[in-house]
Design an enzyme around this catalytic site. Structure first.
Site, PDB file in Angstrom:
ATOM      1  N   HIS A  22       0.771  -1.430   0.080  1.00 23.20           N
ATOM      2  CA  HIS A  22       0.038  -0.067   0.054  1.00 23.20           C
ATOM      3  C   HIS A  22       0.913   1.375   0.112  1.00 23.20           C
ATOM      4  CE1 HIS A  22       0.294   0.284   4.509  1.00 23.20           C
ATOM      5  NE2 HIS A  22      -0.352  -0.613   4.592  1.00 23.20           N
ATOM      6  N   HIS A  76      -4.299  -8.354  15.081  1.00 23.24           N
ATOM      7  CA  HIS A  76      -4.952  -7.106  14.756  1.00 23.24           C
ATOM      8  C   HIS A  76      -5.649  -7.416  13.577  1.00 23.24           C
ATOM      9  CE1 HIS A  76      -1.124  -6.684  12.626  1.00 23.24           C
ATOM     10  NE2 HIS A  76      -1.529  -5.384  12.175  1.00 23.24           N
ATOM     11  N   GLU A  78      -5.968  -6.093  10.705  1.00 24.03           N
ATOM     12  CA  GLU A  78      -5.226  -5.728   9.321  1.00 24.03           C
ATOM     13  C   GLU A  78      -5.304  -6.936   8.286  1.00 24.03           C
ATOM     14  OE1 GLU A  78      -1.352  -3.991   9.133  1.00 24.03           O
ATOM     15  OE2 GLU A  78      -1.830  -2.812   7.302  1.00 24.03           O
ATOM     16  N   ASP A  80      -3.644  -8.395   6.083  1.00 26.02           N
ATOM     17  CA  ASP A  80      -2.338  -9.014   5.722  1.00 26.02           C
ATOM     18  C   ASP A  80      -2.148 -10.383   6.853  1.00 26.02           C
ATOM     19  OD1 ASP A  80      -1.938  -6.901   6.928  1.00 26.02           O
ATOM     20  OD2 ASP A  80       0.593  -6.909   6.850  1.00 26.02           O
ATOM     21  N   HIS A 143      -0.018  -0.931  15.320  1.00 20.64           N
ATOM     22  CA  HIS A 143      -0.421   0.245  14.429  1.00 20.64           C
ATOM     23  C   HIS A 143      -1.917   0.373  14.232  1.00 20.64           C
ATOM     24  CE1 HIS A 143      -0.741  -0.919   9.765  1.00 20.64           C
ATOM     25  NE2 HIS A 143      -0.724   0.333   9.909  1.00 20.64           N
ATOM     26  N   ASP A 162       2.989  -5.531  15.330  1.00 20.33           N
ATOM     27  CA  ASP A 162       3.740  -4.839  14.427  1.00 20.33           C
ATOM     28  C   ASP A 162       5.046  -4.552  15.152  1.00 20.33           C
ATOM     29  OD1 ASP A 162       2.661  -4.115  11.822  1.00 20.33           O
ATOM     30  OD2 ASP A 162       0.698  -4.019  13.053  1.00 20.33           O
ATOM     31  N   TYR A 190      10.591   0.189   8.738  1.00 22.15           N
ATOM     32  CA  TYR A 190       9.395  -0.248   9.255  1.00 22.15           C
ATOM     33  C   TYR A 190       8.588   0.823  10.362  1.00 22.15           C
ATOM     34  CZ  TYR A 190       5.718  -3.704  10.390  1.00 22.15           C
ATOM     35  OH  TYR A 190       4.617  -4.292  10.365  1.00 22.15           O
ATOM     36  N   HIS A 221       6.037  -9.368  10.894  1.00 17.00           N
ATOM     37  CA  HIS A 221       6.581  -9.384   9.496  1.00 17.00           C
ATOM     38  C   HIS A 221       7.932  -9.679   9.669  1.00 17.00           C
ATOM     39  CE1 HIS A 221       3.291  -7.868   7.184  1.00 17.00           C
ATOM     40  NE2 HIS A 221       3.006  -7.127   8.114  1.00 17.00           N
TER      41      HIS A 221
HETATM   42 FE1  FEO Z   1      -0.099  -3.762  11.028  1.00 16.19          FE
HETATM   43 FE2  FEO Z   1       1.127  -6.285   8.528  1.00 16.19          FE
HETATM   44  O1  FEO Z   1       0.719  -5.276  10.203  1.00 16.19           O
END
Ligand code: FEO
Length: 392
Positions: A22, A76, A78, A80, A143, A162, A190, A221
């Site tokens: 993104h 979370h 998100e 991914d 995040h 994250d 990051y 990640h």
């Molecule tokens: Fe907010 Fe892919 O982590």
């Protein structure tokens, strides 16, 4: 599958070819990390991006039949990390989805538009798996609002969501098997692109991490940290405190090389004062790389020409990105060129730098058409003044 500790496995997916996350440029790809914890009860921590669902399932099946999973923990919402949650659930009929009470429950329902078998947790909640247990540590806004770290006792493994992540795709799974130069640079990138706006929340997450004294940190990640824990934790200390070093960034775009000539003269002036300086042309450097360079810099000078009475669009895009990241505690300076519409670029840059939280220098440099030798000398002098402020 990679073994982390007795009965604890990495079962995520490696996205070798991802180059744009993104808008965050990922030259080294990324991983979507998922972890499996086996005890009397079995827990899967996170899923992966839906594109990598089959890779996740294949790794889980190396360890157990997915139907045996009792808990599916969402660090979370998100996509991914939760993107293949519904597909995974279809393979785990008895699994409950563990999510944080505040924002997690609502977020998952809103994303999946279906009734999920949810179990909510909050700060201090624990979940016994048998001989070992998971405790839940919400870290909102590091995040997403529902970010949550998970700590496995007594193994002292921290699933850190994250925090401490890096966008790298590697054949190695641990820091002590990897190129530390690359890992630390990607961890900084990051932090700069994902966590920069939330230093207070990230400092709290760091404090909680230190109190837990983990032996292994498993982020969402990149590789897991076990051999160089002090290095990444010290770096997070510096970044959350907003520590900087004597370094300036000069970021610009140009149409007919006038603003570029000014930028180069600014660079000369800064370097003459013995301060490290990095130059970025927005036509060739991506935003995510520039803000990584900005993370520990003490000052930022931004330059733009005027196009149709406005900033050149790449400069406007950079300033928009910067306002979202809010890199507080840095010095800002503006310069630019114009033709017949007036020196409005410099005013607009100064306003945006102030809105981004920078302490903006009063001095401004706007040049009509092409800079004269005297005007270039004024750019050098502004660079010197900026460098002196950095040193002061
Ligand atoms: Fe907010 Fe892919 O982590």
């Amino acid at each position: 599958m990679t073994r982390i500790a007795e009965g604890v496995f990495w079962v995520g997916a490696i996205d070798w070819t991802l180059r744009d996350f993104h808008g965050y440029v990922t030259p080294h790809g990324t991983t979507y990390n998922a972890y499996l914890v086996l005890d009397e009860k079995k827990a899967l921590i996170d899923t992966v991006r839906s594109s990598h669902f089959t890779e996740l399932v294949a790794r889980v099946k190396e360890v157990l039949d997915p139907g045996e999973i009792d808990y599916l923990v969402s660090s979370h919402v998100e996509p991914d990390h939760s993107g293949s949650l519904a597909q995974v659930l279809a393979l785990c009929p008895k699994a409950q989805v563990v999510t944080v009470e505040r924002h997690g429950e609502q977020g998952l329902q809103k994303y999946f538009h279906q009734k999920l078998p949810l179990m909510t947790v909050k700060e201090g909640s624990t979940l016994s798996l048998g001989k070992r247990s998971l405790s839940f540590i919400p870290i909102p806004l590091v995040h997403w609002p529902d970010n949550m770290m998970v700590f496995l006792s007594p193994d002292a493994v921290l699933f850190s969501t994250d925090c401490y992540g890096q966008h790298v795709a590697t054949s190695t799974r641990f820091d002590d098997q990897s190129d530390m130069g690359l890992l630390m640079a990607e961890a900084a990138k990051y932090y700069a692109n994902i966590i920069f706006p939330y230093p207070t929340q990230a400092a709290r997450a760091l404090e909680k991490t230190l109190a837990l004294q983990p032996k292994v940190i498993c982020p969402s990640h990149g590789v897991m940290w076990r051999g160089h824990l002090p290095q990444i934790l010290e770096a997070y200390g510096r970044w959350t405190r907003g520590e900087t070093r004597p370094r300036a960034l000069v970021v610009y775009d140009t149409m007919w090389h006038s603003t570029e000539a000014m930028a180069l003269a600014m660079v000369e002036g800064i370097a003459q004062e013995g301060v490290e300086v990095v130059l970025h042309n927005l036509g060739s450097s991506d935003l995510s790389h520039i803000v990584a360079d900005l993370l520990e810099a003490r000052a930022l000078a931004v330059g733009s020409p005027i196009l149709n009475n406005n900033l050149l669009p790449p400069v406007a895009a950079f300033l928009t990105y910067l306002k979202g990241l809010r890199p507080r505690g840095k010095i800002g300076a503006a310069f630019g060129s114009f033709g017949w519409g007036g020196a409005t670029a410099v005013k607009a840059i100064k306003e945006d730098l102030a809105l981004a939280g920078l302490e903006v220098m009063e001095d401004e440099l706007a040049v009509r058409f092409s800079p004269t030798p005297e005007e270039l000398q004024a750019c050098r002098q502004l660079g010197q003044k900026l460098a002196q402020k950095i040193k002061g």
